[in-house]
Design a protein around this motif. Structure first.
Motif, PDB file in Angstrom:
ATOM      1  N   ASN A 170      51.586  18.345  56.246  1.00 15.25           N
ATOM      2  CA  ASN A 170      52.665  19.334  56.308  1.00 15.25           C
ATOM      3  C   ASN A 170      52.152  20.767  56.387  1.00 15.25           C
ATOM      4  O   ASN A 170      52.954  21.710  56.418  1.00 15.25           O
ATOM      5  CB  ASN A 170      53.583  19.184  55.095  1.00 15.25           C
ATOM      6  N   GLY A 171      50.838  20.949  56.392  1.00 18.29           N
ATOM      7  CA  GLY A 171      50.261  22.285  56.511  1.00 18.29           C
ATOM      8  C   GLY A 171      50.254  23.085  55.234  1.00 18.29           C
ATOM      9  O   GLY A 171      50.025  24.303  55.258  1.00 18.29           O
ATOM     10  N   GLU A 172      50.474  22.429  54.087  1.00 16.59           N
ATOM     11  CA  GLU A 172      50.514  23.148  52.824  1.00 16.59           C
ATOM     12  C   GLU A 172      49.113  23.434  52.275  1.00 16.59           C
ATOM     13  O   GLU A 172      48.886  24.437  51.603  1.00 16.59           O
ATOM     14  CB  GLU A 172      51.312  22.336  51.793  1.00 16.59           C
ATOM     15  N   SER A 248      40.136  30.841  56.321  1.00 18.13           N
ATOM     16  CA  SER A 248      41.335  30.036  56.134  1.00 18.13           C
ATOM     17  C   SER A 248      42.181  30.663  55.043  1.00 18.13           C
ATOM     18  O   SER A 248      41.669  31.078  54.010  1.00 18.13           O
ATOM     19  CB  SER A 248      40.976  28.596  55.753  1.00 18.13           C
ATOM     20  N   ASP A 249      43.485  30.732  55.287  1.00 17.29           N
ATOM     21  CA  ASP A 249      44.392  31.269  54.289  1.00 17.29           C
ATOM     22  C   ASP A 249      44.902  30.185  53.345  1.00 17.29           C
ATOM     23  O   ASP A 249      45.550  30.488  52.346  1.00 17.29           O
ATOM     24  CB  ASP A 249      45.592  31.937  54.973  1.00 17.29           C
ATOM     25  N   LYS A 250      44.626  28.930  53.660  1.00 23.14           N
ATOM     26  CA  LYS A 250      45.157  27.822  52.871  1.00 23.14           C
ATOM     27  C   LYS A 250      44.181  27.409  51.772  1.00 23.14           C
ATOM     28  O   LYS A 250      42.969  27.568  51.905  1.00 23.14           O
ATOM     29  CB  LYS A 250      45.428  26.614  53.774  1.00 23.14           C
ATOM     30  N   ASN A 276      38.163  30.177  42.246  1.00 19.81           N
ATOM     31  CA  ASN A 276      38.721  31.533  42.391  1.00 19.81           C
ATOM     32  C   ASN A 276      38.860  31.918  43.864  1.00 19.81           C
ATOM     33  O   ASN A 276      39.640  32.814  44.202  1.00 19.81           O
ATOM     34  CB  ASN A 276      37.831  32.548  41.668  1.00 19.81           C
ATOM     35  N   LYS A 277      38.094  31.258  44.721  1.00 17.93           N
ATOM     36  CA  LYS A 277      38.176  31.493  46.167  1.00 17.93           C
ATOM     37  C   LYS A 277      39.154  30.527  46.853  1.00 17.93           C
ATOM     38  O   LYS A 277      39.279  30.530  48.075  1.00 17.93           O
ATOM     39  CB  LYS A 277      36.796  31.334  46.806  1.00 17.93           C
ATOM     40  N   GLY A 278      39.837  29.686  46.065  1.00 19.42           N
ATOM     41  CA  GLY A 278      40.797  28.750  46.635  1.00 19.42           C
ATOM     42  C   GLY A 278      40.183  27.439  47.090  1.00 19.42           C
ATOM     43  O   GLY A 278      40.770  26.717  47.896  1.00 19.42           O
TER      44      GLY A 278
END
Length: 337
Positions: A170-172, A248-250, A276-278
């Protein structure tokens, strides 16, 4: 004459889901294989690539695609075959299946026990056909560590991963699977069709080792790091540092196993920095390699995609491995269904 381009097109979402269900759950091996071929063709794989992935001939794949175009789902089934009725009753066929469970490695033993209990003799080919119809197939027996794992943890991890795969779809999030593998001039020996009386021989010798650390998504996006030398925690940390810097923003979820180099004090000291960097790490339960999709990738490379001539020299091996790694998701792709 070879058909250079023949692809299945215009599949609706309902048809794709039904084909996936058949590929997973059909009791008939040939129907599962044909359904998988239709999905691969829809994804852009050529006839030759599908034949290599499924271990069959290109003419067979071409006929499957034609049958799909002509008859749709009905074309996945075998056509009625001529011949006399089977000499075994339904109960006797079940007896064959039960005997195969007791002695799965010996057709002669099954024949002898069947004759002892029914007084009927059947040929090797008849027994093999019955077992294939019952969903059995002749393949290597694998070593397993399933008895060592916590089954509840395994089932919980399976459900969690399915949820993460849905979020990725779903691109989440971005869902990645991480693992290491190595390649040298002692090849994994695959099965292959060979003329009777002759044997295909693959060179084998001691050599340096090309190590690959890879990140793979369920839709075949791939990042890798290659080098010669020992893999230790410092090497893995450096690769993760490089990986989390990819644009990447995700949020990235990385699934990995509990190898010592992934659980060392040095490695754990970096986890908070990555989070912390996702970049979130999800460790698999112990003894659960089948939950790591990238394990399938290494198997495909070693058993299907590397040509025999790659083992003629270490330089040639490195060249062929790097070609494959650069083209994963393009020329080389796995349909994770």
């Amino acid at each position: 004459m070879k058909v250079p381009f023949k692809f299945v097109s215009n599949l609706t979402e309902d048809k794709i889901n039904r084909l996936k269900e058949i590929t997973k759950n059909s009791e008939k091996p040939r129907v599962r294989q044909r359904s998988h071929a239709i999905l691969l063709s829809y994804e852009g794989f050529s006839i030759d690539q599908i034949a290599e992935i499924l271990g069959t001939g290109r003419d067979a794949v071409s006929r499957w695609l034609d049958a799909w175009d002509d008859s749709g789902f009905e074309g996945l089934n075998d056509k009625p075959r001529p011949g006399g009725p089977c000499k075994l009753t339904a109960d006797e066929k079940q007896l064959v299946i039960d005997l195969a469970k007791e002695t799965p490695r010996s057709i002669p033993t099954i024949q002898a026990q069947l004759f002892e209990q029914t007084g009927k003799r059947v040929s090797d080919s008849t027994l093999k056909r019955l077992l294939k119809t019952a969903g059995q197939r002749w393949k290597r027996i694998r070593r397993s560590v399933k008895s060592k794992r916590d089954q509840q943890e395994f089932e919980e991890a399976t459900l969690e991963i399915e949820e993460l795969k849905e979020q990725h779809k779903n691109g989440e999030i971005e869902l990645w699977y991480f693992d290491e593998s190595g390649f040298d001039l002692q090849p994994s020996v695959p099965y292959a069709w060979q003329p009777i009386g002759s044997t295909i021989e693959v060179p084998s010798e001691n050599s340096p080792r090309l190590n690959v650390l890879g990140f793979l998504t369920p839709d075949n996006k791939f990042e890798s790091f290659c080098f010669q030398g020992t893999i230790n925690s410092d090497v893995v940390i450096a690769c993760f540092d490089e990986f989390y810097n990819l644009n990447s923003d995700k949020k990235k979820i990385v699934i990995l196993d509990n190898a010592p180099i992934h659980t060392s004090d040095n490695f754990w000291e970096n986890i908070e920095k990555w989070e912390n960097k996702g970049l979130i790490l999800k460790f698999l339960p112990k003894y659960s390699p089948e939950l790591n999709l990238i394990e399938s990738l290494w198997r495909f490379i070693k058993y299907f995609w590397l040509p025999f001539e790659a083992f003629s020299s270490f330089e040639k091996l490195v060249e062929n491995v790097e070609i494959i790694l650069r083209n994963i998701g393009k020329q080389f792709k796995i349909a994770f269904i």
